[in-house]
Design a protein around this motif. Structure first.
Motif, PDB file in Angstrom:
ATOM      1  N   ALA A  54       0.733  -1.522  -0.253  1.00 22.83           N
ATOM      2  CA  ALA A  54       0.110  -0.420  -0.362  1.00 22.83           C
ATOM      3  C   ALA A  54       0.485   1.260  -0.218  1.00 22.83           C
ATOM      4  N   ILE A  55       1.370   1.165   1.317  1.00 17.18           N
ATOM      5  CA  ILE A  55       2.868   2.619   0.552  1.00 17.18           C
ATOM      6  C   ILE A  55       3.649   2.718  -0.767  1.00 17.18           C
ATOM      7  N   SER A  56       3.951   1.752  -1.069  1.00 24.48           N
ATOM      8  CA  SER A  56       5.191   1.493  -1.642  1.00 24.48           C
ATOM      9  C   SER A  56       4.430   2.543  -2.851  1.00 24.48           C
ATOM     10  N   THR A  57       3.078   1.335  -3.253  1.00 27.47           N
ATOM     11  CA  THR A  57       1.966   1.881  -4.463  1.00 27.47           C
ATOM     12  C   THR A  57       1.410   3.790  -4.156  1.00 27.47           C
ATOM     13  N   VAL A  58       1.067   3.851  -3.177  1.00 30.34           N
ATOM     14  CA  VAL A  58       1.353   5.644  -2.846  1.00 30.34           C
ATOM     15  C   VAL A  58       2.275   6.586  -3.126  1.00 30.34           C
ATOM     16  N   GLN A  59       3.861   6.236  -2.850  1.00 32.37           N
ATOM     17  CA  GLN A  59       4.917   7.154  -3.414  1.00 32.37           C
ATOM     18  C   GLN A  59       4.748   6.580  -4.558  1.00 32.37           C
ATOM     19  N   GLU A  60       4.410   5.921  -5.057  1.00 32.34           N
ATOM     20  CA  GLU A  60       5.295   6.310  -7.380  1.00 32.34           C
ATOM     21  C   GLU A  60       3.991   6.725  -7.457  1.00 32.34           C
ATOM     22  N   MET A  61       2.564   6.310  -7.605  1.00 27.51           N
ATOM     23  CA  MET A  61       1.820   7.271  -7.853  1.00 27.51           C
ATOM     24  C   MET A  61       1.956   8.802  -7.171  1.00 27.51           C
ATOM     25  N   PHE A  62       2.583   9.202  -6.320  1.00 28.31           N
ATOM     26  CA  PHE A  62       2.654  10.246  -5.790  1.00 28.31           C
ATOM     27  C   PHE A  62       3.770  10.798  -6.083  1.00 28.31           C
ATOM     28  N   ALA A  63       4.267  10.096  -7.319  1.00 25.47           N
ATOM     29  CA  ALA A  63       5.325  10.949  -8.080  1.00 25.47           C
ATOM     30  C   ALA A  63       5.498  12.486  -8.830  1.00 25.47           C
ATOM     31  N   PRO A  64       5.602  13.571  -8.164  1.00 28.91           N
ATOM     32  CA  PRO A  64       5.442  14.753  -9.162  1.00 28.91           C
ATOM     33  C   PRO A  64       5.732  14.623 -10.421  1.00 28.91           C
ATOM     34  N   VAL A  65       5.733  13.551 -11.100  1.00 31.09           N
ATOM     35  CA  VAL A  65       5.252  13.672 -12.686  1.00 31.09           C
ATOM     36  C   VAL A  65       3.478  13.176 -13.233  1.00 31.09           C
ATOM     37  N   ASN A  66       2.904  13.037 -11.982  1.00 27.02           N
ATOM     38  CA  ASN A  66       1.688  12.325 -11.691  1.00 27.02           C
ATOM     39  C   ASN A  66       0.920  13.856 -11.176  1.00 27.02           C
ATOM     40  N   LEU A  67       1.711  14.150 -10.688  1.00 30.39           N
ATOM     41  CA  LEU A  67       0.409  15.179 -10.219  1.00 30.39           C
ATOM     42  C   LEU A  67       0.761  17.440 -11.098  1.00 30.39           C
ATOM     43  N   SER A  68      -0.536  17.362 -12.025  1.00 30.40           N
ATOM     44  CA  SER A  68      -0.693  18.082 -12.778  1.00 30.40           C
ATOM     45  C   SER A  68      -1.193  19.376 -12.207  1.00 30.40           C
ATOM     46  N   GLU A  69      -1.047  20.382 -13.013  1.00 33.64           N
ATOM     47  CA  GLU A  69      -2.052  21.559 -12.237  1.00 33.64           C
ATOM     48  C   GLU A  69      -3.550  21.214 -12.452  1.00 33.64           C
ATOM     49  N   SER A  70      -3.894  20.636 -13.722  1.00 39.33           N
ATOM     50  CA  SER A  70      -5.549  19.736 -13.298  1.00 39.33           C
ATOM     51  C   SER A  70      -5.135  19.482 -12.242  1.00 39.33           C
ATOM     52  N   VAL A  71      -4.872  18.058 -11.195  1.00 42.12           N
ATOM     53  CA  VAL A  71      -5.072  17.268 -10.502  1.00 42.12           C
ATOM     54  C   VAL A  71      -5.214  18.150  -9.323  1.00 42.12           C
ATOM     55  N   VAL A  72      -4.122  19.206  -8.978  1.00 41.25           N
ATOM     56  CA  VAL A  72      -4.033  19.385  -7.736  1.00 41.25           C
ATOM     57  C   VAL A  72      -4.806  20.523  -7.326  1.00 41.25           C
ATOM     58  N   SER A  73      -5.535  21.443  -8.803  1.00 42.34           N
ATOM     59  CA  SER A  73      -5.995  22.988  -8.501  1.00 42.34           C
ATOM     60  C   SER A  73      -7.357  22.691  -7.858  1.00 42.34           C
ATOM     61  N   LYS A  74      -8.316  21.300  -7.829  1.00 39.74           N
ATOM     62  CA  LYS A  74      -9.542  21.994  -7.470  1.00 39.74           C
ATOM     63  C   LYS A  74     -10.098  20.412  -6.170  1.00 39.74           C
ATOM     64  N   PRO A  75     -10.064  20.561  -5.890  1.00 36.43           N
ATOM     65  CA  PRO A  75     -11.049  19.424  -3.997  1.00 36.43           C
ATOM     66  C   PRO A  75     -11.501  18.117  -5.141  1.00 36.43           C
ATOM     67  N   ASP A  76     -12.358  18.340  -6.443  1.00 40.12           N
ATOM     68  CA  ASP A  76     -12.717  17.193  -6.649  1.00 40.12           C
ATOM     69  C   ASP A  76     -12.179  16.414  -7.229  1.00 40.12           C
ATOM     70  N   SER A  77     -10.761  17.102  -8.142  1.00 44.20           N
ATOM     71  CA  SER A  77      -9.575  16.488  -8.834  1.00 44.20           C
ATOM     72  C   SER A  77      -8.743  15.139  -8.008  1.00 44.20           C
ATOM     73  N   ALA A  78      -8.425  16.156  -7.145  1.00 42.93           N
ATOM     74  CA  ALA A  78      -7.236  15.402  -5.650  1.00 42.93           C
ATOM     75  C   ALA A  78      -8.339  14.423  -5.432  1.00 42.93           C
ATOM     76  N   ARG A  79      -9.899  13.971  -5.103  1.00 41.86           N
ATOM     77  CA  ARG A  79     -10.463  13.528  -3.991  1.00 41.86           C
ATOM     78  C   ARG A  79      -9.955  11.767  -4.662  1.00 41.86           C
ATOM     79  N   ASP A  80     -10.079  12.437  -6.766  1.00 42.78           N
ATOM     80  CA  ASP A  80     -10.359  11.750  -7.463  1.00 42.78           C
ATOM     81  C   ASP A  80      -8.749  10.675  -7.834  1.00 42.78           C
ATOM     82  N   PHE A  81      -8.120  11.464  -7.807  1.00 40.72           N
ATOM     83  CA  PHE A  81      -7.341  10.819  -8.099  1.00 40.72           C
ATOM     84  C   PHE A  81      -6.560  10.740  -6.652  1.00 40.72           C
ATOM     85  N   MET A  82      -6.646  10.646  -5.351  1.00 40.08           N
ATOM     86  CA  MET A  82      -6.431   9.920  -4.449  1.00 40.08           C
ATOM     87  C   MET A  82      -8.108   8.528  -4.220  1.00 40.08           C
ATOM     88  N   LYS A  83      -8.508   7.916  -4.396  1.00 35.15           N
ATOM     89  CA  LYS A  83      -9.978   7.011  -4.753  1.00 35.15           C
ATOM     90  C   LYS A  83      -8.477   6.352  -5.305  1.00 35.15           C
TER      91      LYS A  83
END
Length: 407
Positions: free
Chosen positions: A71-100
């Motif tokens: 679980a931890i390694s999956t989080v670290q891999e998927m939360f790499a900077p390259v995956n966190l585009s402006e569209s992901v971090v700019s809106k709460p809905d987008s951030a929660r969808d990414f976490m799901k």
């Protein structure tokens, strides 16, 4: 700018092995998954935010710690900077969808490992994470690992809701929170990573954060043995020292005969001045209190001054007007005499009559002057009539009467 301090750690508790896992990333822009060496360091929040994660593995032997590690390694891999585009971090809905999306992928990987390793059959893990972006905290979870927030004036608040059998009994009103902690089936969870009987279904939420607020993530090694009131009291007494707060919380769980691993992650939102110096909570509250008291005192003083002014002004305008009745009567007599002078001006006896009338008119005039002086004297001695002027005899009218007589 949002700034914060954080600390996290795990304790094996009374078990032989530790199936819990955790990770923190102070700045997702840099992608460095480390706990700051100086726990009192105030960290500015980066554009992509900060992430804390706790996972509690299960399955016996080594399977539980494998599941939580996946679980931890999956989080670290998927939360790499390259995956966190402006569209992901700019809106709460987008951030929660990414976490799901991250939790669903972790669930898939745990299930895949379990299906290919017979010794890991039935393994699973809980997961809870908080993603701080700007002034908002986004949380996502599955299982009974919890997220809390603490504010000095509001106390402790639970942000997540357990996916457990006893929680359903609490929701149905069949158990109290205390009874749920002591229930023999309190270890049965209804959602987890790796559950082959169902698809992953994480819950998410977003809430604003305030200066001084503390966010706590923990496995049930803490919240399964210490009540919310106990946890609140410990945080309240140690809120300015996160490492000490973590140690005291761990000690409280151990003293409660905690038989599970204990994992705790703490993040405190810190208020700083323009130079980046931390403003302590009591100092900030004292400044606010002083400003409030000064504002209230100034308002009261201005209100009293205004009320006094209105009172004085109203009294000055409430003086009654006194009419000099004697002067008024004399004025009537004088006007009558003037009319007689005008009427008799051309009669044969006009000389005698006019002289008599003139003497009468002078007497009336003298009487009016005496009345005016008397009225002024009365005003000077306290009579409320102000600015008295004998207006009954107009100079122009008297001269006009005399001119008529001479013609």
């Amino acid at each position: 700018m949002t700034t914060f301090k954080l600390f996290a750690g795990t304790d094996i508790g009374l078990r032989d092995n530790n199936e819990d896992n955790f990770t923190v990333c102070p700045d997702l822009t840099k992608g460095e998954w480390v706990i700051p060496s100086d726990q009192q360091t105030v960290i500015p929040l980066g554009q992509r935010g900060c992430l804390l994660v706790v996972a509690d593995g299960m399955g016996g032997q080594n399977a539980g710690e494998v599941a939580s590690a996946i679980a931890i390694s999956t989080v670290q891999e998927m939360f790499a900077p390259v995956n966190l585009s402006e569209s992901v971090v700019s809106k709460p809905d987008s951030a929660r969808d990414f976490m799901k999306k991250v939790i669903v992928e972790a669930d898939r990987r745990v299930k895949n490992y379990s299906s290919t390793h017979s010794e890991a059959d039935g393994m699973g893990s809980t997961i809870v994470m908080v993603w701080l972006i700007g002034s908002n905290a986004h949380i996502a979870w599955m299982g009974d690992s919890r997220a809390y927030c603490y504010l000095p004036k509001e106390g402790l608040k639970r942000l997540s809701k357990d996916h457990s059998y006893v929680q359903t009994l609490v929701d149905d009103g069949k158990l109290t929170e205390q009874q749920a902690m002591e229930h023999p089936d309190s270890n049965i969870i209804t959602r987890s990573l790796g559950d082959a009987s169902q698809k992953a279904k994480p819950d998410t939420a977003t809430f604003p954060v305030l200066p001084g607020e503390i966010i706590l993530l923990c496995s049930d090694g803490l919240c399964g043995f210490c009540s919310d009131d106990q946890i609140c009291g410990i945080i309240s007494q140690n809120q300015n020292d996160l490492p000490t707060c973590k140690e005291v919380l761990t000690e409280a769980a151990l003293n409660a005969d905690g038989s599970d691993n204990i994992t705790i992650a703490l993040l405190q939102v810190v208020q700083t001045d323009s130079k980046g110096i931390v403003i302590k909570r009591d100092e900030g509250e004292g400044l606010f209190t002083n400003i409030l008291l000064f504002t209230v005192a100034a308002f009261i003083l201005l209100s009293l001054c205004f009320a006094g002014y209105k009172l004085i002004f109203s009294k000055q305008n409430d003086f009654p007007v006194v009419v000099d009745t004697i002067a008024h009567k004399d004025s009537i007599q004088e006007d009558s005499a003037k009319d007689t002078v005008q009427q008799q001006g051309n009669s044969p006896q006009s000389g005698t009559i006019v002289n008599n009338l003139r003497r009468q008119l002078n007497k009336i005039k003298d009487a009016n002057k005496t009345g005016g002086t008397k009225a002024k004297d009365n005003n000077a001695s306290g009579n409320p009539a102000e600015n008295w002027e004998p207006t009954h005899i107009k100079g122009d009218s008297y001269e006009s009467a005399t001119a008529t007589k001479q013609n």
